[in-house]
Scaffold this motif. Structure first.
Motif, PDB file in Angstrom:
ATOM      1  N   UNK A 109       0.842  -1.205   0.000  1.00 50.71           N
ATOM      2  CA  UNK A 109       0.000   0.000   0.000  1.00 50.71           C
ATOM      3  C   UNK A 109       0.882   1.263   0.000  1.00 50.71           C
ATOM      4  N   UNK A 110       1.642   1.490  -1.080  1.00 52.25           N
ATOM      5  CA  UNK A 110       2.526   2.657  -1.100  1.00 52.25           C
ATOM      6  C   UNK A 110       1.743   3.957  -1.326  1.00 52.25           C
ATOM      7  N   UNK A 111       2.383   5.044  -1.006  1.00 59.50           N
ATOM      8  CA  UNK A 111       1.818   6.368  -1.254  1.00 59.50           C
ATOM      9  C   UNK A 111       1.825   6.593  -2.765  1.00 59.50           C
ATOM     10  N   UNK A 112       0.668   6.791  -3.345  1.00 60.12           N
ATOM     11  CA  UNK A 112       0.585   6.921  -4.807  1.00 60.12           C
ATOM     12  C   UNK A 112       1.291   8.167  -5.320  1.00 60.12           C
ATOM     13  N   UNK A 113       1.325   9.210  -4.519  1.00 62.23           N
ATOM     14  CA  UNK A 113       2.043  10.419  -4.941  1.00 62.23           C
ATOM     15  C   UNK A 113       3.526  10.142  -5.123  1.00 62.23           C
ATOM     16  N   UNK A 114       4.057   9.205  -4.378  1.00 61.94           N
ATOM     17  CA  UNK A 114       5.473   8.873  -4.476  1.00 61.94           C
ATOM     18  C   UNK A 114       5.764   7.795  -5.523  1.00 61.94           C
ATOM     19  N   UNK A 115       4.866   6.825  -5.675  1.00 59.31           N
ATOM     20  CA  UNK A 115       5.213   5.635  -6.442  1.00 59.31           C
ATOM     21  C   UNK A 115       4.427   5.401  -7.729  1.00 59.31           C
ATOM     22  N   UNK A 116       3.348   6.096  -7.960  1.00 61.93           N
ATOM     23  CA  UNK A 116       2.549   5.833  -9.159  1.00 61.93           C
ATOM     24  C   UNK A 116       3.337   6.124 -10.437  1.00 61.93           C
ATOM     25  N   UNK A 117       3.911   7.301 -10.537  1.00 64.48           N
ATOM     26  CA  UNK A 117       4.650   7.667 -11.749  1.00 64.48           C
ATOM     27  C   UNK A 117       5.846   6.747 -11.964  1.00 64.48           C
ATOM     28  N   UNK A 118       6.581   6.455 -10.918  1.00 65.67           N
ATOM     29  CA  UNK A 118       7.755   5.580 -11.030  1.00 65.67           C
ATOM     30  C   UNK A 118       7.346   4.165 -11.442  1.00 65.67           C
ATOM     31  N   UNK A 119       6.248   3.679 -10.889  1.00 70.96           N
ATOM     32  CA  UNK A 119       5.772   2.349 -11.251  1.00 70.96           C
ATOM     33  C   UNK A 119       5.378   2.304 -12.720  1.00 70.96           C
ATOM     34  N   UNK A 120       4.688   3.328 -13.195  1.00 70.44           N
ATOM     35  CA  UNK A 120       4.311   3.377 -14.613  1.00 70.44           C
ATOM     36  C   UNK A 120       5.554   3.510 -15.493  1.00 70.44           C
ATOM     37  N   UNK A 121       6.536   4.282 -15.052  1.00 73.83           N
ATOM     38  CA  UNK A 121       7.796   4.380 -15.805  1.00 73.83           C
ATOM     39  C   UNK A 121       8.487   3.020 -15.875  1.00 73.83           C
ATOM     40  N   UNK A 122       8.481   2.289 -14.768  1.00 72.76           N
ATOM     41  CA  UNK A 122       9.094   0.957 -14.744  1.00 72.76           C
ATOM     42  C   UNK A 122       8.373   0.002 -15.697  1.00 72.76           C
ATOM     43  N   UNK A 123       7.049   0.055 -15.704  1.00 72.99           N
ATOM     44  CA  UNK A 123       6.281  -0.812 -16.595  1.00 72.99           C
ATOM     45  C   UNK A 123       6.576  -0.471 -18.050  1.00 72.99           C
ATOM     46  N   UNK A 124       6.653   0.819 -18.367  1.00 67.70           N
ATOM     47  CA  UNK A 124       7.016   1.236 -19.730  1.00 67.70           C
ATOM     48  C   UNK A 124       8.426   0.760 -20.094  1.00 67.70           C
ATOM     49  N   UNK A 125       9.351   0.903 -19.149  1.00 68.28           N
ATOM     50  CA  UNK A 125      10.727   0.472 -19.379  1.00 68.28           C
ATOM     51  C   UNK A 125      10.789  -1.033 -19.649  1.00 68.28           C
ATOM     52  N   UNK A 126      10.083  -1.808 -18.844  1.00 72.32           N
ATOM     53  CA  UNK A 126      10.085  -3.262 -19.012  1.00 72.32           C
ATOM     54  C   UNK A 126       9.485  -3.628 -20.366  1.00 72.32           C
ATOM     55  N   UNK A 127       8.399  -2.989 -20.733  1.00 69.11           N
ATOM     56  CA  UNK A 127       7.765  -3.242 -22.025  1.00 69.11           C
ATOM     57  C   UNK A 127       8.731  -2.937 -23.174  1.00 69.11           C
ATOM     58  N   UNK A 128       9.355  -1.782 -23.131  1.00 70.31           N
ATOM     59  CA  UNK A 128      10.306  -1.392 -24.181  1.00 70.31           C
ATOM     60  C   UNK A 128      11.487  -2.359 -24.247  1.00 70.31           C
ATOM     61  N   UNK A 129      12.024  -2.713 -23.092  1.00 70.16           N
ATOM     62  CA  UNK A 129      13.201  -3.578 -23.045  1.00 70.16           C
ATOM     63  C   UNK A 129      12.879  -4.984 -23.523  1.00 70.16           C
TER      64      UNK A 129
END
Length: 147
Positions: free
Chosen positions: A28-48
């Motif tokens: 249950x992370x703080x979405x203000x802190x982790x939402x953007x980073x999580x979406x960036x990680x998902x995009x990175x994984x998809x691209x890679x």
């Protein structure tokens, strides 16, 4: 990307990053802190994953090519599970909580399904190539004539 791709290490690192995203979706992370980073990680994984698949498809002489297709298929399945978890999960970071992200995740799932099909087709072609003889019977008899 370099000519020489270290598939084992790249897939290992992606696996770790993917497990980290899974943890974020369960906790249950703080979405203000982790939402953007999580979406960036998902995009990175998809691209890679796309880049690794392209590299593997281009490198037809790689000795452990079939093994790397298996590794890539496994992490692609795991990625697909994470995307499903993102869609159906009820945690702080989920498409249920942020419906605007649903379309993005569905788009990434389409990428993943396309890559899975490409991997399956490439593995089938590689398996078929292994079944075909390297030397035809006519060539073999011509070669053996001399002896």
């Amino acid at each position: 990307m370099n000519k020489h791709i270290n598939f084992d290490d790249n897939i290992f690192i992606l696996n770790i990053r993917l497990r980290m995203v899974q943890d974020v979706l369960v906790l249950e992370p703080d979405t203000e802190l982790f939402l953007k980073k999580t979406m960036d990680d998902i995009d990175f994984i998809d691209d890679t994953l796309g880049l690794l698949l392209d590299g593997l498809l281009d490198n037809t002489h790689l000795l452990e090519r079939n093994e790397q297709f298996d590794n890539l298929a496994a992490i692609e399945s795991q990625f697909s599970q994470v995307l499903t978890q993102f869609l159906t999960g009820s945690g702080n970071i989920s498409a249920l909580r942020f419906p605007v992200l649903r379309e993005k995740i569905l788009f990434l799932r389409t990428h993943s399904l396309t890559r899975k099909k490409t991997i399956h087709d490439a593995q089938s072609q590689a398996d078929q190539a292994l079944l075909e003889p390297l030397v035809s019977t006519d060539e073999l008899s011509e070669l053996l004539k001399e002896y």
